[in-house]
Design a protein around this motif. Structure first.
Motif, PDB file in Angstrom:
ATOM      1  N   VAL A 297      47.366  46.180 -42.680  1.00 26.59           N
ATOM      2  CA  VAL A 297      46.641  47.077 -43.570  1.00 26.59           C
ATOM      3  C   VAL A 297      45.144  46.965 -43.328  1.00 26.59           C
ATOM      4  O   VAL A 297      44.643  45.959 -42.822  1.00 26.59           O
ATOM      5  CB  VAL A 297      46.935  46.773 -45.057  1.00 26.59           C
ATOM      6  CG1 VAL A 297      48.387  47.016 -45.394  1.00 26.59           C
ATOM      7  CG2 VAL A 297      46.518  45.363 -45.418  1.00 26.59           C
ATOM      8  N   THR A 298      44.444  48.010 -43.712  1.00 25.53           N
ATOM      9  CA  THR A 298      42.989  48.015 -43.773  1.00 25.53           C
ATOM     10  C   THR A 298      42.628  48.474 -45.176  1.00 25.53           C
ATOM     11  O   THR A 298      43.089  49.535 -45.614  1.00 25.53           O
ATOM     12  CB  THR A 298      42.384  48.968 -42.731  1.00 25.53           C
ATOM     13  OG1 THR A 298      42.812  48.545 -41.430  1.00 25.53           O
ATOM     14  CG2 THR A 298      40.869  48.954 -42.798  1.00 25.53           C
ATOM     15  N   VAL A 299      41.841  47.662 -45.875  1.00 26.51           N
ATOM     16  CA  VAL A 299      41.478  47.980 -47.250  1.00 26.51           C
ATOM     17  C   VAL A 299      39.955  48.008 -47.359  1.00 26.51           C
ATOM     18  O   VAL A 299      39.268  47.096 -46.896  1.00 26.51           O
ATOM     19  CB  VAL A 299      42.061  46.946 -48.241  1.00 26.51           C
ATOM     20  CG1 VAL A 299      41.661  47.279 -49.673  1.00 26.51           C
ATOM     21  CG2 VAL A 299      43.573  46.891 -48.108  1.00 26.51           C
ATOM     22  N   VAL A 300      39.446  49.067 -47.979  1.00 27.98           N
ATOM     23  CA  VAL A 300      38.013  49.221 -48.225  1.00 27.98           C
ATOM     24  C   VAL A 300      37.803  49.000 -49.711  1.00 27.98           C
ATOM     25  O   VAL A 300      38.489  49.618 -50.536  1.00 27.98           O
ATOM     26  CB  VAL A 300      37.542  50.636 -47.817  1.00 27.98           C
ATOM     27  CG1 VAL A 300      36.069  50.828 -48.133  1.00 27.98           C
ATOM     28  CG2 VAL A 300      37.832  50.898 -46.351  1.00 27.98           C
TER      29      VAL A 300
ATOM     30  N   ARG B 185      38.714  37.710 -53.969  1.00 32.43           N
ATOM     31  CA  ARG B 185      39.499  38.810 -54.527  1.00 32.43           C
ATOM     32  C   ARG B 185      38.764  40.104 -54.222  1.00 32.43           C
ATOM     33  O   ARG B 185      37.543  40.181 -54.278  1.00 32.43           O
ATOM     34  CB  ARG B 185      39.668  38.611 -56.030  1.00 32.43           C
ATOM     35  CG  ARG B 185      40.718  39.492 -56.648  1.00 32.43           C
ATOM     36  CD  ARG B 185      41.411  38.739 -57.792  1.00 32.43           C
ATOM     37  NE  ARG B 185      42.256  39.590 -58.584  1.00 32.43           N
ATOM     38  CZ  ARG B 185      43.502  39.906 -58.267  1.00 32.43           C
ATOM     39  NH1 ARG B 185      44.024  39.434 -57.158  1.00 32.43           N
ATOM     40  NH2 ARG B 185      44.220  40.681 -59.040  1.00 32.43           N
ATOM     41  N   LEU B 186      39.550  41.142 -53.906  1.00 31.28           N
ATOM     42  CA  LEU B 186      39.018  42.436 -53.515  1.00 31.28           C
ATOM     43  C   LEU B 186      39.579  43.511 -54.444  1.00 31.28           C
ATOM     44  O   LEU B 186      40.761  43.471 -54.787  1.00 31.28           O
ATOM     45  CB  LEU B 186      39.434  42.721 -52.066  1.00 31.28           C
ATOM     46  CG  LEU B 186      38.957  44.005 -51.410  1.00 31.28           C
ATOM     47  CD1 LEU B 186      37.462  43.931 -51.144  1.00 31.28           C
ATOM     48  CD2 LEU B 186      39.692  44.213 -50.092  1.00 31.28           C
ATOM     49  N   ALA B 187      38.723  44.438 -54.848  1.00 32.00           N
ATOM     50  CA  ALA B 187      39.158  45.583 -55.654  1.00 32.00           C
ATOM     51  C   ALA B 187      38.867  46.862 -54.872  1.00 32.00           C
ATOM     52  O   ALA B 187      37.751  47.052 -54.382  1.00 32.00           O
ATOM     53  CB  ALA B 187      38.422  45.617 -56.990  1.00 32.00           C
ATOM     54  N   SER B 188      39.868  47.709 -54.753  1.00 29.80           N
ATOM     55  CA  SER B 188      39.718  48.980 -54.064  1.00 29.80           C
ATOM     56  C   SER B 188      40.122  50.091 -55.025  1.00 29.80           C
ATOM     57  O   SER B 188      41.294  50.193 -55.401  1.00 29.80           O
ATOM     58  CB  SER B 188      40.606  49.002 -52.817  1.00 29.80           C
ATOM     59  OG  SER B 188      40.493  50.238 -52.164  1.00 29.80           O
ATOM     60  N   THR B 189      39.145  50.884 -55.441  1.00 28.00           N
ATOM     61  CA  THR B 189      39.399  51.948 -56.412  1.00 28.00           C
ATOM     62  C   THR B 189      39.415  53.296 -55.714  1.00 28.00           C
ATOM     63  O   THR B 189      38.429  53.680 -55.077  1.00 28.00           O
ATOM     64  CB  THR B 189      38.329  51.941 -57.517  1.00 28.00           C
ATOM     65  OG1 THR B 189      38.335  50.657 -58.142  1.00 28.00           O
ATOM     66  CG2 THR B 189      38.603  53.022 -58.557  1.00 28.00           C
ATOM     67  N   ALA B 190      40.535  53.986 -55.823  1.00 28.44           N
ATOM     68  CA  ALA B 190      40.666  55.324 -55.237  1.00 28.44           C
ATOM     69  C   ALA B 190      39.869  56.318 -56.079  1.00 28.44           C
ATOM     70  O   ALA B 190      39.702  56.140 -57.287  1.00 28.44           O
ATOM     71  CB  ALA B 190      42.135  55.721 -55.193  1.00 28.44           C
TER      72      ALA B 190
ATOM     73  N   PRO C 159      30.254  45.434 -50.647  1.00 31.94           N
ATOM     74  CA  PRO C 159      31.266  46.387 -50.176  1.00 31.94           C
ATOM     75  C   PRO C 159      31.757  45.925 -48.810  1.00 31.94           C
ATOM     76  O   PRO C 159      30.955  45.678 -47.906  1.00 31.94           O
ATOM     77  CB  PRO C 159      30.487  47.704 -50.086  1.00 31.94           C
ATOM     78  CG  PRO C 159      29.068  47.292 -49.853  1.00 31.94           C
ATOM     79  CD  PRO C 159      28.894  45.957 -50.526  1.00 31.94           C
ATOM     80  N   VAL C 160      33.069  45.767 -48.651  1.00 27.16           N
ATOM     81  CA  VAL C 160      33.624  45.242 -47.408  1.00 27.16           C
ATOM     82  C   VAL C 160      34.822  46.057 -46.949  1.00 27.16           C
ATOM     83  O   VAL C 160      35.407  46.820 -47.720  1.00 27.16           O
ATOM     84  CB  VAL C 160      34.042  43.753 -47.536  1.00 27.16           C
ATOM     85  CG1 VAL C 160      32.839  42.865 -47.785  1.00 27.16           C
ATOM     86  CG2 VAL C 160      35.081  43.561 -48.619  1.00 27.16           C
ATOM     87  N   ILE C 161      35.177  45.839 -45.693  1.00 31.09           N
ATOM     88  CA  ILE C 161      36.384  46.392 -45.102  1.00 31.09           C
ATOM     89  C   ILE C 161      37.174  45.199 -44.584  1.00 31.09           C
ATOM     90  O   ILE C 161      36.643  44.383 -43.832  1.00 31.09           O
ATOM     91  CB  ILE C 161      36.067  47.361 -43.958  1.00 31.09           C
ATOM     92  CG1 ILE C 161      35.196  48.509 -44.480  1.00 31.09           C
ATOM     93  CG2 ILE C 161      37.343  47.889 -43.316  1.00 31.09           C
ATOM     94  CD1 ILE C 161      34.645  49.409 -43.396  1.00 31.09           C
ATOM     95  N   VAL C 162      38.434  45.083 -45.017  1.00 31.65           N
ATOM     96  CA  VAL C 162      39.283  43.957 -44.635  1.00 31.65           C
ATOM     97  C   VAL C 162      40.481  44.496 -43.876  1.00 31.65           C
ATOM     98  O   VAL C 162      41.143  45.431 -44.333  1.00 31.65           O
ATOM     99  CB  VAL C 162      39.751  43.167 -45.882  1.00 31.65           C
ATOM    100  CG1 VAL C 162      40.739  42.080 -45.492  1.00 31.65           C
ATOM    101  CG2 VAL C 162      38.565  42.584 -46.633  1.00 31.65           C
ATOM    102  N   GLN C 163      40.761  43.896 -42.714  1.00 27.20           N
ATOM    103  CA  GLN C 163      41.929  44.260 -41.924  1.00 27.20           C
ATOM    104  C   GLN C 163      42.765  43.003 -41.753  1.00 27.20           C
ATOM    105  O   GLN C 163      42.231  41.929 -41.476  1.00 27.20           O
ATOM    106  CB  GLN C 163      41.499  44.811 -40.566  1.00 27.20           C
ATOM    107  CG  GLN C 163      42.616  45.361 -39.717  1.00 27.20           C
ATOM    108  CD  GLN C 163      43.314  44.299 -38.884  1.00 27.20           C
ATOM    109  OE1 GLN C 163      42.711  43.360 -38.401  1.00 27.20           O
ATOM    110  NE2 GLN C 163      44.607  44.474 -38.728  1.00 27.20           N
ATOM    111  N   GLY C 164      44.067  43.119 -41.968  1.00 23.76           N
ATOM    112  CA  GLY C 164      44.928  41.952 -41.818  1.00 23.76           C
ATOM    113  C   GLY C 164      46.371  42.269 -42.130  1.00 23.76           C
ATOM    114  O   GLY C 164      46.795  43.424 -42.133  1.00 23.76           O
ATOM    115  N   THR C 165      47.122  41.207 -42.431  1.00 23.92           N
ATOM    116  CA  THR C 165      48.553  41.308 -42.698  1.00 23.92           C
ATOM    117  C   THR C 165      48.802  41.176 -44.197  1.00 23.92           C
ATOM    118  O   THR C 165      48.365  40.210 -44.819  1.00 23.92           O
ATOM    119  CB  THR C 165      49.310  40.197 -41.935  1.00 23.92           C
ATOM    120  OG1 THR C 165      48.968  40.285 -40.558  1.00 23.92           O
ATOM    121  CG2 THR C 165      50.802  40.352 -42.091  1.00 23.92           C
TER     122      THR C 165
END
Length: 172
Positions: free
Chosen positions: A6-9, A30-35, A74-80
């Motif tokens: 996944v990639t989460v912004v 901890r990361l929060a991603s709000t659509a 603000p970050v972009i995380v890519q991983g499993t």
């Protein structure tokens, strides 16, 4: 084999915590991603649901994240993507978790300066096409300088003419 990549912004919602263990170092945050979606009735963009996820970063990534990322960034995380489960007071609990392969600041929201890690391996030979840009630097390594214009380097793929650029539409 069947890992879910996944990639989460999103935004970092707590200060990253680094811990040294027997098998390496890990940094967690901890990361929060709000659509966001467009509401046709109000003719405005509104927040939709928020996806909350724990992020774990191991070894070299652990040190880089703990030295570069702060609460609110603000970050972009890519991983499993995995599910972390445990037995709590009220029974079985679980939360999503990303084992990060890469973490970076979201440059759509600000600027950044990148510094390479100094590795123990010898420097790779500089190609002859690199020219004088490398000749003036000690050890044959190019040091990146904030604000330096790199477009004039011989390695540039093509020239840039600002009149060729289309105006980007404004986002609300």
């Amino acid at each position: 084999m069947n890992d879910t990549h996944v990639t989460v912004v999103g935004n970092v919602v707590d200060s990253p915590r680094r811990v040294s263990l027997e098998n390496g170092a890990v940094t967690n945050f901890r990361l929060a991603s709000t659509a966001r979606r467009f509401d046709g009735q109000t003719q405005e963009f509104v927040d939709a649901g928020t996806f909350w996820v724990d992020v774990e970063c191991w070894n070299d990534l652990s040190g880089n994240v703990s030295g570069s990322v702060s609460k609110g960034d603000p970050v972009i995380v890519q991983g499993t993507l995995t599910t972390h489960s445990w037995e709590g007071e009220n029974g079985r609990r679980s939360t999503p978790r990303i084992r990060a392969a890469a973490v970076g600041h979201n440059l759509a929201r600000g600027t950044g300066v990148f510094r390479r890690n100094r590795s123990a391996r010898p420097a790779e030979p500089v190609p002859a096409a690199a020219g004088a840009a490398h000749d003036a630097l000690p050890g044959g390594e190019e040091e990146l300088v904030s604000g330096r214009d790199y477009e004039a380097a011989p390695e540039t793929l093509h020239g840039m003419d600002t009149s060729d650029l289309a105006m980007e539409p404004a986002h609300v």
